[in-house]
Design a protein around this motif. Structure first.
Motif, PDB file in Angstrom:
ATOM      1  N   SER A 158       0.840  -1.196   0.000  1.00 33.05           N
ATOM      2  CA  SER A 158       0.000   0.000   0.000  1.00 33.05           C
ATOM      3  C   SER A 158       0.875   1.246   0.000  1.00 33.05           C
ATOM      4  O   SER A 158       2.043   1.212   0.387  1.00 33.05           O
ATOM      5  CB  SER A 158      -0.938   0.009   1.211  1.00 33.05           C
ATOM      6  N   VAL A 211       1.236   5.130   1.507  1.00 37.49           N
ATOM      7  CA  VAL A 211       0.812   5.771   2.755  1.00 37.49           C
ATOM      8  C   VAL A 211       1.293   7.214   2.793  1.00 37.49           C
ATOM      9  O   VAL A 211       2.479   7.486   2.579  1.00 37.49           O
ATOM     10  CB  VAL A 211       1.374   5.005   3.977  1.00 37.49           C
ATOM     11  N   ASP A 222      -6.071   6.196  -6.597  1.00 35.72           N
ATOM     12  CA  ASP A 222      -4.827   5.526  -6.248  1.00 35.72           C
ATOM     13  C   ASP A 222      -3.796   5.933  -7.301  1.00 35.72           C
ATOM     14  O   ASP A 222      -4.053   6.813  -8.129  1.00 35.72           O
ATOM     15  CB  ASP A 222      -5.033   4.011  -6.225  1.00 35.72           C
ATOM     16  N   ASN A 272      -5.106   5.916   3.609  1.00 32.34           N
ATOM     17  CA  ASN A 272      -4.307   4.880   4.263  1.00 32.34           C
ATOM     18  C   ASN A 272      -3.520   5.468   5.431  1.00 32.34           C
ATOM     19  O   ASN A 272      -3.506   4.913   6.541  1.00 32.34           O
ATOM     20  CB  ASN A 272      -3.345   4.237   3.268  1.00 32.34           C
ATOM     21  N   ASP A 331      -4.069   4.697   9.389  1.00 32.18           N
ATOM     22  CA  ASP A 331      -2.948   4.185  10.180  1.00 32.18           C
ATOM     23  C   ASP A 331      -2.672   5.101  11.366  1.00 32.18           C
ATOM     24  O   ASP A 331      -2.420   4.637  12.487  1.00 32.18           O
ATOM     25  CB  ASP A 331      -1.698   4.061   9.310  1.00 32.18           C
ATOM     26  N   SER A 384      -1.046  -3.170   8.953  1.00 33.00           N
ATOM     27  CA  SER A 384      -1.541  -2.301   7.893  1.00 33.00           C
ATOM     28  C   SER A 384      -2.382  -3.039   6.860  1.00 33.00           C
ATOM     29  O   SER A 384      -3.270  -2.439   6.243  1.00 33.00           O
ATOM     30  CB  SER A 384      -0.367  -1.597   7.216  1.00 33.00           C
ATOM     31  N   ARG A 405      -6.102  -2.557   7.702  1.00 28.60           N
ATOM     32  CA  ARG A 405      -6.468  -1.233   8.231  1.00 28.60           C
ATOM     33  C   ARG A 405      -7.952  -0.929   8.008  1.00 28.60           C
ATOM     34  O   ARG A 405      -8.585  -0.271   8.844  1.00 28.60           O
ATOM     35  CB  ARG A 405      -5.593  -0.142   7.614  1.00 28.60           C
ATOM     36  N   ARG A 406      -8.506  -1.386   6.900  1.00 30.54           N
ATOM     37  CA  ARG A 406      -9.921  -1.058   6.644  1.00 30.54           C
ATOM     38  C   ARG A 406     -10.834  -1.803   7.611  1.00 30.54           C
ATOM     39  O   ARG A 406     -11.800  -1.230   8.127  1.00 30.54           O
ATOM     40  CB  ARG A 406     -10.284  -1.383   5.192  1.00 30.54           C
ATOM     41  N   ALA A 443      -9.368  -3.510  -0.348  1.00 33.11           N
ATOM     42  CA  ALA A 443      -8.227  -2.770  -0.878  1.00 33.11           C
ATOM     43  C   ALA A 443      -7.733  -3.499  -2.123  1.00 33.11           C
ATOM     44  O   ALA A 443      -7.266  -4.637  -2.038  1.00 33.11           O
ATOM     45  CB  ALA A 443      -7.122  -2.681   0.164  1.00 33.11           C
ATOM     46  N   TYR A 476      -5.255  -8.455   0.581  1.00 29.55           N
ATOM     47  CA  TYR A 476      -5.428  -7.583  -0.577  1.00 29.55           C
ATOM     48  C   TYR A 476      -6.027  -8.326  -1.758  1.00 29.55           C
ATOM     49  O   TYR A 476      -5.886  -9.542  -1.896  1.00 29.55           O
ATOM     50  CB  TYR A 476      -4.098  -6.957  -0.990  1.00 29.55           C
TER      51      TYR A 476
END
Length: 554
Positions: free
Chosen positions: A113, A115, A221, A250, A254, A292, A295-296, A357, A448
């Protein structure tokens, strides 16, 4: 003095030609290296390290000053204890910004990801000094225009007043009988952690811009120029994007999650460099779910959509008072702010937090398409479930999953010479071998989803049915065992829910196993038995190859 301290540090670095641009790769490991060196050289600065770094990039604005605790004074801005390379990198990363198709102030994390560093540090700073509710004075809960109008009706004038703290603002003497009615549901406080990480940015992104009624909303993204040594991050959208990018969200998540962890944990805290190493690695404190990759999921547990809407509303109220010249907030009423906050929280929750993600093709370094891809006619009515068979082991990290994706693609493109077909019969009976880029999506066990053909291009995953549905494959051989619970949830719930919301799947879509449509053992006996219990599973298939009627499981 604060401004001069910041300018001095920035000029001292930027006026040295050899250090005008950071030469280190934009990896999270580089951020951890910066933190580790400060912790080693000046342990006494440990509680102020995030604030020190935040102030080194640009002056903290009035909103942040009110909500961040323990921000160092100019005398404490000791970035000279860093080496020139780390110092230049620190300054280049602190301020998140978007422009000219690129995003700055972001790094590539080990999980694949991207960040944003600024909201991450803001969350860490709050966590080190305590997460708390900050009261919103009554005067803030009526917009300035409403207060002025109320005074004009009484024949009075209201002189502008400036306050240095939220507590002082509460002491402003306004006649309460003159104040307009405050909305019964208006927020009375803001969570300082959510405000500096998520809520403020969400509110600003969903405000209508000057001269338009269309907010920018959520941003895109992007792609790194190189994964092994990333330097430049280019956004996937060609339009003028919102600063609320996937990378920013993200970093904000975090920062919120780690700030909450720090505020609740025992003191003294472990060094931040250790905590970040764990969070972007195997998991904080050995907990593989607190990292991480997830995280969602963890963010959805941290706050609800309704609670977040209140935080966004409260943050906008504070900005309106503390930054009265903000061009997007001038003369907005309570009702308008509430509407913005509700929409922002809804969009973030449904389009980001509750969606999987998905790492774009560029992230796993896919080779270009071969052949001539064709557009799908959306929405589609089917979701076809596959397994890759080989690699037969689930992938549990970004490096492993990305390597598996590239290996499968190279084999099928270079060794088999395939271009626009998705599979051919292999040497294992009736098991097809897949060109992984012809799947719509591939699901790893690392948390992912990996983009194959994606939402808009015809895949080559289910012969005779590629125009009718999306092909989703889980990496591994599931003849005798099941995929991880998170992977199953992604295919059954998260990915379809996101597709429904975006209009990619029809409301009456059906889930089928590959073997129901093609002579194959895919997706493996164990996985097929499992998906046959899902409510959306189509148990019977009759009719010709195209347009088959499917009877759903009751």
């Amino acid at each position: 003095m604060l401004l001069w301290g910041c300018l001095f540090i920035m000029l001292d670095v930027l006026l040295q030609p050899e250090f005008r641009a950071a030469s280190l790769p934009l990896h999270m490991d580089s951020v951890i290296q910066i933190l580790a060196q400060i912790e080693q050289e000046a342990p006494i600065l440990h509680p102020t390290v995030p604030g020190l770094l935040l102030m080194s990039g640009s002056p903290i604005d009035f909103f942040q000053h009110q909500l961040l605790s323990g921000v160092p004074s100019p005398a404490e801005l000791q970035l000279d204890l860093l080496g020139p390379e780390l110092r230049a990198l620190a300054i280049s990363l602190i301020q998140h910004r978007v422009g000219s198709g690129q995003e700055h102030g972001v790094v590539l994390a080990p999980d694949g990801s991207t960040v944003a560093v600024e909201p991450l540090l803001a969350g860490l700073q709050v966590g080190l000094h305590g997460r708390r509710a900050m009261a919103i004075p009554l005067e803030f809960r009526s917009s300035p225009s409403e207060v002025r109008d109320a005074h004009k009706e009484k024949g009075l004038t209201l002189a502008p007043q400036v306050s240095t703290t939220l507590q002082d603002v509460g002491d402003i003497s306004l006649d309460p009988t003159i104040l307009p009615d405050v909305h019964a549901n208006s927020p009375t406080s803001v969570d300082n952690l959510l405000a500096v990480t998520l809520a403020r940015a969400l509110g600003i992104a969903f405000l209508p811009g000057p001269g338009t009624h269309t907010p920018k909303g959520l941003g895109p993204d992007g792609c790194w120029d190189e994964i092994s040594a990333p330097k430049t991050f280019s956004l996937l959208s060609s339009e003028s994007p919102s600063a609320l990018t996937v990378a920013f969200l993200n970093g904000a998540l975090d920062g919120a999650l780690l700030g909450d962890y720090l505020s609740r944990g025992p003191k003294p805290h472990s060094p931040l460099s250790h905590i970040l190493t764990q969070y972007y690695g195997a998991g904080v404190g050995g907990d593989p779910q607190f990292r991480s990759n997830f995280r969602r999921d963890n963010g959805a547990k941290l706050t609800s959509q309704e609670a977040l809407a209140q935080q966004v509303w409260g943050s906008l109220l504070l900005i309106q008072e503390l930054e009265p010249s903000h061009p997007h907030l001038v003369n907005l009423s309570q009702a308008q702010l509430a509407e913005v906050a509700t929409q922002a929280a809804k969009e973030f929750t449904e389009a980001f937090l509750e969606c999987p993600a998905i790492l774009p093709r560029c992230r796993w370094e896919a080779a270009p398409y071969r052949g001539s891809p064709r557009m799908l006619n959306l929405p589609l009515g089917f979701l076809y479930v596959h397994h890759t068979y080989e690699p037969h082991k689930p992938c549990t990290s970004f490096s492993q999953c990305a390597a598996d994706m590239r290996s499968m693609q190279r084999f099928h493109q270079d060794t088999r010479g395939w271009d626009d077909i998705g599979y051919r019969w292999g040497s294992r009976g009736n098991l097809p071998l897949y060109d992984i880029q012809k799947q719509s999506f591939v699901v790893g066990t690392d948390g992912y989803v990996y983009e194959g053909r994606g939402w808009h291009w015809v895949g080559a995953h289910t012969r005779g049915h590629n125009f009718l549905g999306f092909g989703v494959s889980i990496i591994g051989n599931y003849t005798a065992t099941l995929p991880a619970a998170h992977s199953l949830k992604t295919v059954r719930d998260t990915l379809p829910r996101c597709a429904l919301r975006a209009g990619h799947l029809r409301p009456d879509y059906t889930v089928q196993g590959h073997r129901q449509l093609v002579h194959t053992d895919c997706p493996g006996d164990a996985l097929y038995r499992h998906i046959s219990t899902w409510p959306r599973f189509g148990a019977e298939v009759t009719g010709p190859a195209r347009g088959r009627e499917v009877k759903k499981k009751a």
